[in-house]
Scaffold this active site. Structure first.
Site, PDB file in Angstrom:
ATOM      1  N   CYS A  19       2.523   3.372   6.489  1.00 23.98           N
ATOM      2  CA  CYS A  19       1.133   3.477   6.025  1.00 23.98           C
ATOM      3  C   CYS A  19       0.228   3.127   7.202  1.00 23.98           C
ATOM      4  CB  CYS A  19       0.880   2.617   4.792  1.00 23.98           C
ATOM      5  SG  CYS A  19       0.932   0.828   5.046  1.00 23.98           S
ATOM      6  N   ARG A  25       0.728  -0.438   1.206  1.00 27.99           N
ATOM      7  CA  ARG A  25       1.562   0.617   0.626  1.00 27.99           C
ATOM      8  C   ARG A  25       2.987   0.652   1.162  1.00 27.99           C
ATOM      9  NH1 ARG A  25      -2.680   5.370   1.628  1.00 27.99           N
ATOM     10  NH2 ARG A  25      -3.077   4.006   3.414  1.00 27.99           N
ATOM     11  N   ASP A 138      -5.318   4.252  -0.683  1.00 29.96           N
ATOM     12  CA  ASP A 138      -5.205   2.978   0.022  1.00 29.96           C
ATOM     13  C   ASP A 138      -5.906   1.912  -0.814  1.00 29.96           C
ATOM     14  OD1 ASP A 138      -5.134   0.819   1.730  1.00 29.96           O
ATOM     15  OD2 ASP A 138      -5.933   1.913   3.452  1.00 29.96           O
TER      16      ASP A 138
END
Length: 174
Positions: A19, A25, A138
């Site tokens: 990520c 994530r 996100d």
């Protein structure tokens, strides 16, 4: 398992989740996928790691909201420390899973050849029901509810990915 050991151990399949900062994530996916591997007894066959495209969180633990979301679902992500993806890793990886098209562009630009570019895939592409969404949002600038939502998306997609690669792993094919 240490990150360096994951790259050097004799595994049939090496996967890296990437990520942006490696605190939200990708640590979620690494934790979830590692749990799937462990429960299937495939720790010697599949090596799982994560990294970020940026370097601003290197050495830091996962975001507290990531750890809280994981713990609420029975996962322990407390051992994670952020690292930045190194393009030299492409040679040792079989799959590089990203969470949005921005990361996909960055990693494909870092890849030295078409074979390495082909290793970069969007996480949601492995889950037919979520594939059309493309990106996993996100959650960094959001609230705890978004972290829970992102974890749910990640669990579904990781489970779908695991189901796709497991038959080949069990047969010793990469």
């Amino acid at each position: 398992m240490s990150f360096e050991r994951a790259l050097s151990q004799p595994a049939l399949f090496r996967i890296c989740f990437v990520c942006t900062g490696n605190i939200c994530r990708s640590p979620m996916a690494e934790t979830v996928f590692t749990d799937l591997v462990r429960r299937a007894g495939l720790e010697r066959s599949i090596a799982v790691m994560s990294a970020g495209t940026g370097d601003w969180h290197v050495g830091e633990p996962s975001d507290d909201r990531t750890l809280t979301a994981l713990a609420a679902q029975g996962y322990n992500g407390s051992g994670h420390r952020a690292r930045q993806f190194d393009p030299a890793w492409f040679a040792d990886l079989d799959l590089v899973v990203v969470f949005d098209r921005s990361q996909e562009r960055i990693l494909k630009a870092w890849a030295g050849n078409e074979q390495d570019r082909s290793k970069v895939q969007l996480l949601l592409s492995f889950d037919g029901e979520q594939a059309e969404l493309g990106d996993v949002p996100d959650p960094y600038y959001s609230d705890a509810a978004m972290f829970d939502r992102v974890l749910g998306m990640t669990v579904r997609a990781c489970t779908a990915l695991f189901r796709q690669i497991t038959p080949a792993i069990r047969q010793g094919v990469t």
